[in-house]
Write a protein that holds these residues in place. Structure first.
Motif: not given
Length: 309
Positions: A37-41, A72-73, A281-282
């Protein structure tokens, strides 16, 4: 014996029956999910806010990060909830939604990676035509085609899979709803129609893979003709992140679907599923940002604005 009309829920695979290990699994998945979430966001925000990154390559990267966030969500939160609350169930409707969204987002991502290979091919092999071939309208159309193709692909497979009669219970040998695992529950021979669709999908995927390979053959040939070492290094540096992401996506996906039955086991199937559904995704944000000065500068600028304003 049961059939699809009487099934109201499916039972997902539990990673372990030991409570301590279930909680460890929850915290591990939570850490991976938050990192994704942090990286893609951050990548999405940096590209959207920095006008210097309003180029075709970063437009496609923004779409890739959106797809990674979605994929991933789709799987991790339910697996985390089941580990935390010591349950295995997922509703029939929830399973349909999970299958549709996962196939949609993963298919769209592969189509988008194919488009991104074309972007790198034009940038390096036809630089004088880059602005013409990859104008803003063309980029939007290509991204929309990737999303729409993924949507249609997912709709076809989801409708077909859940129209099959299920006669083998409701327990899935995977931590999320996966088409091959659902096909194992179908009545004898009724799965052949969906298996045929999977073969057709594999041929389409193979066509995309060949396009990517041919694009990179042409890219490497063009790069090797660049006289200066600095020019070759710069050209390679713009391609390597995409090539690394494609390699990770294709290798984990191919191993998941083409591994020999002789080495197949429940634990290996779960590990492979984690590799192709959770790992890309990570790590994709890390792959794209680690050697990209423009993106790192934009992220640093974004961090400064968040901290000091």
């Amino acid at each position: 014996m049961s059939n699809s009309s009487s099934i109201t829920q499916f039972l997902l695979l539990a990673f372990t029956d030991t409570r301590e290990l279930q909680l460890l699994n929850f915290w591990l998945f939570l850490a991976i999910y938050l990192a994704a979430l942090l990286g893609n966001g951050l990548i999405i925000t940096a590209i959207a806010c920095d006008h210097r990154l309003h180029t075709p390559m970063y437009f496609f990267l923004l779409n890739l990060s959106l797809l990674d966030l979605g994929s991933i969500s789709t799987t991790i939160p339910k697996a985390m909830a089941n580990s935390l609350w010591d349950t295995r169930d997922i509703s029939y409707t929830g399973c349909i939604a999970q299958v549709f969204l996962f196939v949609f987002l993963m298919s769209a991502e592969f189509y988008l990676l194919t488009v991104m290979a074309y972007d790198r091919y034009v940038a390096i092999c036809k630089p004088l035509h880059y602005g013409t071939l990859l104008g803003s309208r063309a980029c939007v159309h290509m991204a929309a085609a990737a999303w729409c193709s993924g949507f249609l692909h997912a709709l076809l497979h989801t409708v077909n899979t859940f129209s099959l009669p299920l006669c083998q219970g409701n327990a899935l040998d995977q931590f999320f709803c996966e088409i091959p695992q659902i096909l194992k529950l179908s009545c004898s021979n009724s799965y052949l129609r969906e298996a045929g669709l999977l073969v057709v999908g594999a041929f389409v995927g193979f066509g995309c893979f060949v396009f990517i390979v041919v694009s990179y053959v042409e890219i490497f040939r063009a790069v090797l003709r660049i006289p200066s070492q600095q020019g070759r290094h710069k050209a390679f540096s713009t391609c390597l992140p995409h090539l690394a992401v494609v390699s990770l996506f294709v290798s984990t996906g191919m191993f998941s679907n083409l591994k020999p039955p002789s080495i197949s086991s429940l634990s290996l199937d779960v590990v492979v599923a984690v590799l192709y559904s959770v790992l890309p995704p990570a790590v994709n944000p890390l792959i794209y940002s680690i050697k990209n000065k423009e993106l790192k500068d934009a992220l640093w600028k974004l961090a400064q604005e968040m901290l000091f304003h």
